[in-house]
Design an enzyme around this catalytic site. Structure first.
Site, PDB file in Angstrom:
ATOM      1  N   THR A   3       0.826  -1.228   0.000  1.00 39.06           N
ATOM      2  CA  THR A   3       0.000   0.000   0.000  1.00 39.06           C
ATOM      3  C   THR A   3       0.858   1.276   0.000  1.00 39.06           C
ATOM      4  O   THR A   3       0.351   2.357  -0.282  1.00 39.06           O
ATOM      5  CB  THR A   3      -0.893   0.044   1.255  1.00 39.06           C
ATOM      6  OG1 THR A   3      -0.029   0.135   2.408  1.00 39.06           O
ATOM      7  CG2 THR A   3      -1.765  -1.193   1.367  1.00 39.06           C
ATOM      8  N   ASP A  50      17.315   2.447  -1.478  1.00 36.91           N
ATOM      9  CA  ASP A  50      16.695   2.309  -0.158  1.00 36.91           C
ATOM     10  C   ASP A  50      17.686   2.774   0.920  1.00 36.91           C
ATOM     11  O   ASP A  50      18.703   2.123   1.180  1.00 36.91           O
ATOM     12  CB  ASP A  50      16.294   0.850   0.076  1.00 36.91           C
ATOM     13  CG  ASP A  50      15.437   0.695   1.319  1.00 36.91           C
ATOM     14  OD1 ASP A  50      14.290   0.235   1.203  1.00 36.91           O
ATOM     15  OD2 ASP A  50      15.917   1.062   2.434  1.00 36.91           O
TER      16      ASP A  50
HETATM   17  C1  PRP Z   1      11.945   5.091   4.178  1.00 38.75           C
HETATM   18  C2  PRP Z   1      12.460   6.450   4.592  1.00 38.75           C
HETATM   19  C3  PRP Z   1      11.224   7.137   5.073  1.00 38.75           C
HETATM   20  C4  PRP Z   1      10.158   6.576   4.170  1.00 38.75           C
HETATM   21  C5  PRP Z   1       9.838   7.583   3.129  1.00 38.75           C
HETATM   22  O1  PRP Z   1      11.781   4.274   5.270  1.00 38.75           O
HETATM   23  O2  PRP Z   1      13.498   6.376   5.550  1.00 38.75           O
HETATM   24  O3  PRP Z   1      10.932   6.885   6.437  1.00 38.75           O
HETATM   25  O4  PRP Z   1      10.710   5.410   3.553  1.00 38.75           O
HETATM   26  O5  PRP Z   1       8.795   7.160   2.353  1.00 38.75           O
HETATM   27  P1  PRP Z   1       7.402   7.938   2.306  1.00 38.75           P
HETATM   28  O6  PRP Z   1       7.712   9.382   2.189  1.00 38.75           O
HETATM   29  O7  PRP Z   1       6.762   7.390   1.043  1.00 38.75           O
HETATM   30  O8  PRP Z   1       6.627   7.588   3.526  1.00 38.75           O
HETATM   31  P2  PRP Z   1      11.405   2.703   5.080  1.00 38.75           P
HETATM   32  O9  PRP Z   1       9.923   2.526   5.056  1.00 38.75           O
HETATM   33  O10 PRP Z   1      12.160   2.169   3.911  1.00 38.75           O
HETATM   34  O11 PRP Z   1      11.882   2.074   6.436  1.00 38.75           O
HETATM   35  P3  PRP Z   1      13.374   1.880   7.004  1.00 38.75           P
HETATM   36  O12 PRP Z   1      13.893   3.243   7.346  1.00 38.75           O
HETATM   37  O13 PRP Z   1      13.152   1.036   8.201  1.00 38.75           O
HETATM   38  O14 PRP Z   1      14.216   1.212   5.952  1.00 38.75           O
HETATM   39  N1  URA Z   2      12.504   5.138   0.957  1.00 42.11           N
HETATM   40  C1  URA Z   2      13.790   5.032   0.558  1.00 42.11           C
HETATM   41  O1  URA Z   2      14.653   4.578   1.309  1.00 42.11           O
HETATM   42  N2  URA Z   2      14.087   5.417  -0.696  1.00 42.11           N
HETATM   43  C2  URA Z   2      13.178   5.930  -1.541  1.00 42.11           C
HETATM   44  O2  URA Z   2      13.535   6.293  -2.683  1.00 42.11           O
HETATM   45  C3  URA Z   2      11.850   6.037  -1.094  1.00 42.11           C
HETATM   46  C4  URA Z   2      11.537   5.644   0.163  1.00 42.11           C
END
Ligand code: PRP
Ligand code: URA
Length: 208
Positions: free
Chosen positions: A107, A199
């Protein structure tokens, strides 16, 4: 408030190395921390100082200092913790809260799994740190959770922001100032920022 994009040759240089897929975990962590420090430096430009008297080895002088106890940093887990060292080096006496958030892979909505902030958070200026502002869902929820706790002044520091995420935060929380090292082009179909850096969490922690 209009998003502030840092425009500086050093930022462009460090960001280029950070984005490079050949950059390994150690270097990625170091650069994330350095960029966070530079973002925090910029974000403190409007900081209010207090009058103090200092005795130098030569004479007394009136000058100004920051009350570091008025601040709190809140990284969004996991990737936000990669920015913590850098921002703490700028305001070492700030307190630290944590918000656990991950994006559901189907989602793309954020799921909040942890929330722990200093008891007196409502009295502090809060600086949220997270390297990526993609759809803006995680930022939006983190800001709302802090506002529910009574926080009045919030800044959001990220390394790369997508126009979509900026729009969402600016529309819903116009009082929150976003600082970013770079505004990238767009999101791809998986809601990753392009060109981006991939990521952020996986690159900081070496989990992929
Ligand atoms: C990533 C990033 C943000 C989020 C951004 O975290 O560090 O928190 O995605 O995406 P959004 O603006 O679409 O919400 P992630 O969900 O990959 O988790 P992580 O930091 O645990 O890897
Ligand atoms: N979270 C990440 O870490 N990278 C992206 O590009 C988007 C969300």
């Amino acid at each position: 408030m209009k998003t502030i994009e840092l425009n500086h040759p050093l930022i462009t240089h460090k960001l280029a190395i950070l984005r490079d897929e050949k950059t390994g975990t150690k270097k990625f962590r170091e650069l994330t921390s350095e960029l966070a420090m530079l973002l925090c430096y910029e974000a403190m430009k409007d900081a209010k100082l207090e009058k103090v008297t200092v005795q130098t080895p030569l004479q007394k002088m009136n000058t100004y200092m920051l009350d570091e106890h008025k601040y709190a940093f809140v990284p969004i887990l996991r990737a936000g913790t990669g920015m913590l060292d850098g921002v703490i080096s700028v305001i070492p006496n700030a307190k630290i809260g944590h918000i656990g958030m991950y994006r559901d892979e189907k989602t793309f909505k954020p799921v909040n799994y942890f929330f722990k902030v200093p008891k007196d958070i409502e009295k502090r200026e809060v600086i949220i740190v997270d390297p990526m502002l993609a759809t803006g869902g995680s930022a939006l929820d983190a800001i709302s959770l802090l506002k529910e706790k009574g926080v009045k002044k919030i800044k959001f520091l990220c390394i790369i922001a997508a126009p979509e995420g900026i729009k969402l935060v600016e529309e819903n929380h116009p009082d929150v100032q976003i600082y970013t090292a770079c505004i990238d082009k767009r999101l791809n179909k998986n809601n990753y920022i392009v060109p981006g850096l991939g990521d952020a969490g996986d690159r900081i922690f070496g989990t992929k």
